[in-house]
Design a protein around this motif. Structure first.
Motif, PDB file in Angstrom:
ATOM      1  N   CYS A   1      15.521  67.794  12.500  1.00  0.00           N
ATOM      2  CA  CYS A   1      15.528  66.699  13.465  1.00  0.00           C
ATOM      3  C   CYS A   1      14.181  65.968  13.440  1.00  0.00           C
ATOM      4  N   SER A   2      14.231  64.664  13.583  1.00  0.00           N
ATOM      5  CA  SER A   2      12.993  63.880  13.563  1.00  0.00           C
ATOM      6  C   SER A   2      12.030  64.300  14.676  1.00  0.00           C
ATOM      7  N   VAL A   3      12.563  64.733  15.811  1.00  0.00           N
ATOM      8  CA  VAL A   3      11.706  65.206  16.909  1.00  0.00           C
ATOM      9  C   VAL A   3      10.991  66.491  16.493  1.00  0.00           C
ATOM     10  N   ALA A   4      11.718  67.435  15.911  1.00  0.00           N
ATOM     11  CA  ALA A   4      11.108  68.687  15.459  1.00  0.00           C
ATOM     12  C   ALA A   4      10.037  68.418  14.406  1.00  0.00           C
ATOM     13  N   LYS A   5      10.301  67.474  13.507  1.00  0.00           N
ATOM     14  CA  LYS A   5       9.325  67.155  12.464  1.00  0.00           C
ATOM     15  C   LYS A   5       8.017  66.646  13.068  1.00  0.00           C
ATOM     16  N   ILE A   6       8.113  65.869  14.136  1.00  0.00           N
ATOM     17  CA  ILE A   6       6.901  65.372  14.798  1.00  0.00           C
ATOM     18  C   ILE A   6       6.130  66.528  15.434  1.00  0.00           C
ATOM     19  N   VAL A   7       6.859  67.470  16.034  1.00  0.00           N
ATOM     20  CA  VAL A   7       6.203  68.639  16.637  1.00  0.00           C
ATOM     21  C   VAL A   7       5.485  69.445  15.555  1.00  0.00           C
ATOM     22  N   TRP A   8       6.174  69.712  14.429  1.00  0.00           N
ATOM     23  CA  TRP A   8       5.551  70.474  13.339  1.00  0.00           C
ATOM     24  C   TRP A   8       4.375  69.706  12.737  1.00  0.00           C
ATOM     25  N   ARG A   9       4.496  68.403  12.624  1.00  0.00           N
ATOM     26  CA  ARG A   9       3.395  67.599  12.063  1.00  0.00           C
ATOM     27  C   ARG A   9       2.178  67.651  12.999  1.00  0.00           C
ATOM     28  N   THR A  10       2.433  67.658  14.311  1.00  0.00           N
ATOM     29  CA  THR A  10       1.342  67.759  15.284  1.00  0.00           C
ATOM     30  C   THR A  10       0.631  69.101  15.138  1.00  0.00           C
ATOM     31  N   LEU A  11       1.395  70.163  14.981  1.00  0.00           N
ATOM     32  CA  LEU A  11       0.808  71.482  14.759  1.00  0.00           C
ATOM     33  C   LEU A  11       0.082  71.516  13.419  1.00  0.00           C
ATOM     34  N   GLY A  12       0.666  70.873  12.414  1.00  0.00           N
ATOM     35  CA  GLY A  12       0.026  70.817  11.101  1.00  0.00           C
ATOM     36  C   GLY A  12      -1.333  70.148  11.146  1.00  0.00           C
ATOM     37  N   ALA A  13      -1.459  69.127  11.984  1.00  0.00           N
ATOM     38  CA  ALA A  13      -2.747  68.440  12.124  1.00  0.00           C
ATOM     39  C   ALA A  13      -3.823  69.399  12.621  1.00  0.00           C
ATOM     40  N   VAL A  14      -3.427  70.368  13.426  1.00  0.00           N
ATOM     41  CA  VAL A  14      -4.380  71.347  13.954  1.00  0.00           C
ATOM     42  C   VAL A  14      -4.887  72.263  12.840  1.00  0.00           C
ATOM     43  N   ILE A  15      -3.993  72.640  11.921  1.00  0.00           N
ATOM     44  CA  ILE A  15      -4.398  73.597  10.883  1.00  0.00           C
ATOM     45  C   ILE A  15      -4.776  72.920   9.570  1.00  0.00           C
ATOM     46  N   GLY A  16      -4.737  71.584   9.549  1.00  0.00           N
ATOM     47  CA  GLY A  16      -5.247  70.857   8.403  1.00  0.00           C
ATOM     48  C   GLY A  16      -4.252  70.506   7.313  1.00  0.00           C
ATOM     49  N   THR A  17      -2.988  70.282   7.662  1.00  0.00           N
ATOM     50  CA  THR A  17      -2.003  69.890   6.663  1.00  0.00           C
ATOM     51  C   THR A  17      -1.064  68.826   7.215  1.00  0.00           C
ATOM     52  N   SER A  18      -0.543  68.009   6.341  1.00  0.00           N
ATOM     53  CA  SER A  18       0.485  67.045   6.744  1.00  0.00           C
ATOM     54  C   SER A  18       1.865  67.535   6.308  1.00  0.00           C
ATOM     55  N   TYR A  19       1.896  68.667   5.626  1.00  0.00           N
ATOM     56  CA  TYR A  19       3.159  69.252   5.193  1.00  0.00           C
ATOM     57  C   TYR A  19       3.954  69.707   6.414  1.00  0.00           C
ATOM     58  N   VAL A  20       5.263  69.465   6.403  1.00  0.00           N
ATOM     59  CA  VAL A  20       6.139  69.867   7.504  1.00  0.00           C
ATOM     60  C   VAL A  20       7.123  70.909   6.977  1.00  0.00           C
ATOM     61  N   PRO A  21       7.131  72.118   7.556  1.00  0.00           N
ATOM     62  CA  PRO A  21       8.045  73.150   7.061  1.00  0.00           C
ATOM     63  C   PRO A  21       9.510  72.778   7.315  1.00  0.00           C
ATOM     64  N   LYS A  22      10.373  73.211   6.401  1.00  0.00           N
ATOM     65  CA  LYS A  22      11.799  72.900   6.495  1.00  0.00           C
ATOM     66  C   LYS A  22      12.647  74.116   6.859  1.00  0.00           C
TER      67      LYS A  22
END
Length: 161
Positions: free
Chosen positions: A28-49
């Protein structure tokens, strides 16, 4: 939900895609935004699937904190699930996916007390970093007031992000 004989709408409450656990938590696009926000904290733009990619992701970008991977995954998924249930059953929809990131941060902060003493500070710091990241991303992605009031309610805004 179909597997459990759910008689309600089988579409995702966030994006109208066909709902499944895989879709809700990762597709879901909403979940992807949440994961991307968390990714920003740990230093990645990769979004887990997938759930397994979350563990690989955390292992690669957050080495040495193996004991807290599951609590982080649980906080994200629980926050998404609660927002989904509020939307599905109470018709209380989120205004922004960052609400879910803020909820995740609050759960992590609250669950700090259940962690091993040596992990407490790390979980608390992670919660604070996620909250700060979500606030920054919200500020950057937030539409102007005029644009927000002109938008139709039915428009799928999460796909734009």
């Amino acid at each position: 939900m179909r597997k459990r004989q759910w008689q309600g709408d089988i579409k995702c409450s966030f994006c109208s895609g066909l709902e499944s656990a895989q879709h809700l938590f990762f597709g879901c696009s909403v979940a992807k935004i949440v994961w991307r926000t968390l990714g920003a904290v740990i230093g990645t733009s990769y979004v887990p699937k997938t759930i397994w990619q979350v563990y690989s992701w955390l292992y690669a970008f957050l080495p040495g904190f193996y004991e807290i991977y599951t609590v982080g995954l649980a906080a994200v998924c629980w926050s998404i699930w609660l927002a989904r249930n509020r939307a599905t059953f109470e018709k209380k929809f989120i205004n922004t996916p960052f609400e879910i990131a803020f909820t995740t941060s609050a759960f992590l902060d609250y669950w700090t007390g259940m962690q091993k003493p040596e992990m407490t500070d790390n979980v608390k710091k992670g919660a604070q970093l996620l909250k700060r990241s979500a606030a920054q991303m919200l500020h950057l992605c937030e539409p102007s007031r005029a644009e927000a009031t002109e938008r139709d309610e039915g428009e799928g805004i999460w796909d734009e992000w």
